[in-house]
Scaffold this motif. Sequence first.
Motif, mmCIF file in Angstrom:
data_model
loop_
_atom_site.group_PDB
_atom_site.id
_atom_site.type_symbol
_atom_site.label_atom_id
_atom_site.label_comp_id
_atom_site.label_asym_id
_atom_site.label_seq_id
_atom_site.Cartn_x
_atom_site.Cartn_y
_atom_site.Cartn_z
ATOM 1 N N MET A 168 0.844 -1.192 0.000
ATOM 2 C CA MET A 168 0.000 0.000 0.000
ATOM 3 C C MET A 168 0.880 1.244 0.000
ATOM 4 N N PHE A 169 0.396 2.253 -0.714
ATOM 5 C CA PHE A 169 1.070 3.548 -0.767
ATOM 6 C C PHE A 169 0.120 4.572 -0.152
ATOM 7 N N ASN A 170 -0.060 4.476 1.153
ATOM 8 C CA ASN A 170 -1.070 5.258 1.860
ATOM 9 C C ASN A 170 -0.847 6.754 1.821
ATOM 10 N N ASN A 171 0.388 7.214 1.669
ATOM 11 C CA ASN A 171 0.663 8.641 1.686
ATOM 12 C C ASN A 171 0.943 9.229 0.305
ATOM 13 N N LEU A 172 0.833 8.425 -0.747
ATOM 14 C CA LEU A 172 1.104 8.900 -2.099
ATOM 15 C C LEU A 172 -0.064 9.747 -2.590
ATOM 16 N N THR A 173 0.223 11.008 -2.943
ATOM 17 C CA THR A 173 -0.831 11.905 -3.422
ATOM 18 C C THR A 173 -0.651 12.305 -4.885
ATOM 19 N N HIS A 174 0.566 12.176 -5.423
ATOM 20 C CA HIS A 174 0.846 12.536 -6.816
ATOM 21 C C HIS A 174 1.542 11.359 -7.491
ATOM 22 N N LEU A 175 1.082 11.024 -8.697
ATOM 23 C CA LEU A 175 1.672 9.906 -9.416
ATOM 24 C C LEU A 175 1.813 10.256 -10.893
ATOM 25 N N ASN A 176 3.042 10.129 -11.407
ATOM 26 C CA ASN A 176 3.315 10.242 -12.839
ATOM 27 C C ASN A 176 3.483 8.834 -13.378
ATOM 28 N N VAL A 177 2.721 8.501 -14.398
ATOM 29 C CA VAL A 177 2.799 7.178 -15.001
ATOM 30 C C VAL A 177 3.335 7.347 -16.413
ATOM 31 N N ASP A 178 4.546 6.861 -16.639
ATOM 32 C CA ASP A 178 5.167 6.951 -17.954
ATOM 33 C C ASP A 178 4.835 5.687 -18.731
ATOM 34 N N LEU A 179 3.942 5.824 -19.685
ATOM 35 C CA LEU A 179 3.521 4.691 -20.493
ATOM 36 C C LEU A 179 4.155 4.728 -21.875
ATOM 37 N N GLY A 180 5.217 5.511 -22.024
ATOM 38 C CA GLY A 180 5.830 5.712 -23.329
ATOM 39 C C GLY A 180 6.164 4.432 -24.062
ATOM 40 N N TYR A 181 6.811 3.499 -23.410
ATOM 41 C CA TYR A 181 7.177 2.252 -24.070
ATOM 42 C C TYR A 181 6.350 1.080 -23.590
ATOM 43 N N CYS A 182 5.467 1.332 -22.672
ATOM 44 C CA CYS A 182 4.497 0.345 -22.188
ATOM 45 C C CYS A 182 5.153 -0.991 -21.840
ATOM 46 N N MET A 183 5.988 -0.961 -20.836
ATOM 47 C CA MET A 183 6.647 -2.174 -20.384
ATOM 48 C C MET A 183 5.755 -2.975 -19.430
ATOM 49 N N PHE A 184 4.564 -2.460 -19.152
ATOM 50 C CA PHE A 184 3.640 -3.154 -18.269
ATOM 51 C C PHE A 184 2.238 -2.986 -18.812
ATOM 52 N N THR A 185 1.306 -3.683 -18.238
ATOM 53 C CA THR A 185 -0.052 -3.691 -18.765
ATOM 54 C C THR A 185 -0.949 -2.721 -18.016
ATOM 55 N N ASP A 186 -2.126 -2.514 -18.559
ATOM 56 C CA ASP A 186 -3.100 -1.683 -17.882
ATOM 57 C C ASP A 186 -3.489 -2.283 -16.541
ATOM 58 N N GLU A 187 -3.453 -3.606 -16.415
ATOM 59 C CA GLU A 187 -3.765 -4.238 -15.132
ATOM 60 C C GLU A 187 -2.738 -3.849 -14.064
ATOM 61 N N ALA A 188 -1.481 -3.721 -14.459
ATOM 62 C CA ALA A 188 -0.444 -3.317 -13.509
ATOM 63 C C ALA A 188 -0.692 -1.888 -13.031
ATOM 64 N N VAL A 189 -1.066 -1.004 -13.949
ATOM 65 C CA VAL A 189 -1.369 0.375 -13.569
ATOM 66 C C VAL A 189 -2.555 0.402 -12.615
ATOM 67 N N MET A 190 -3.604 -0.333 -12.959
ATOM 68 C CA MET A 190 -4.785 -0.340 -12.095
ATOM 69 C C MET A 190 -4.474 -0.963 -10.736
ATOM 70 N N ASN A 191 -3.588 -1.944 -10.690
ATOM 71 C CA ASN A 191 -3.172 -2.540 -9.423
ATOM 72 C C ASN A 191 -2.490 -1.493 -8.538
ATOM 73 N N ILE A 192 -1.640 -0.680 -9.132
ATOM 74 C CA ILE A 192 -0.975 0.394 -8.378
ATOM 75 C C ILE A 192 -2.021 1.389 -7.880
ATOM 76 N N LEU A 193 -2.957 1.764 -8.760
ATOM 77 C CA LEU A 193 -3.986 2.724 -8.368
ATOM 78 C C LEU A 193 -4.862 2.190 -7.241
ATOM 79 N N GLN A 194 -5.069 0.877 -7.214
ATOM 80 C CA GLN A 194 -5.841 0.261 -6.128
ATOM 81 C C GLN A 194 -5.132 0.437 -4.781
ATOM 82 N N LYS A 195 -3.823 0.649 -4.823
ATOM 83 C CA LYS A 195 -3.029 0.745 -3.594
ATOM 84 C C LYS A 195 -2.658 2.174 -3.230
#
Length: 131
Positions: free
Chosen positions: A1-28
Amino acid sequence: MFNNLTHLNVDLGYCMFTDEAVMNILQKTPKLEVLNIPMGFDPETCLDGEHWILNSVPSCFKYSLKLFSISHFRGVEAEIQLLKFLLENATVLAEIRIFCSKILSADLKKQAEISNQLQPVGLGSCVIKFT
């Protein structure tokens, strides 16, 4: 969990991960207030707008996400679907900043069409800015 994270930059330029990975991070990230995609994304190889639709919307979308920004926005269907998903599910979202690609920034008619597609989706209080 990232309980204190308020700002997140997601660099999808080369897409080394899937949308599920991004959503998993957002869930946390329950207190996320700002989500920025500074390099945009290539919907052909990366996030398909339809895949953003989940059974469980991240709690940050419901309770804390206030600003979403995306760069290199081309106005393709997957990008529009992503924005619609946010507008439908991010209940405290105050602003979406769209930094257009060179082609889209020169096409004011297309920007107006996209804006019209998004207006009826949202809760009404979110400002959508094209830059």
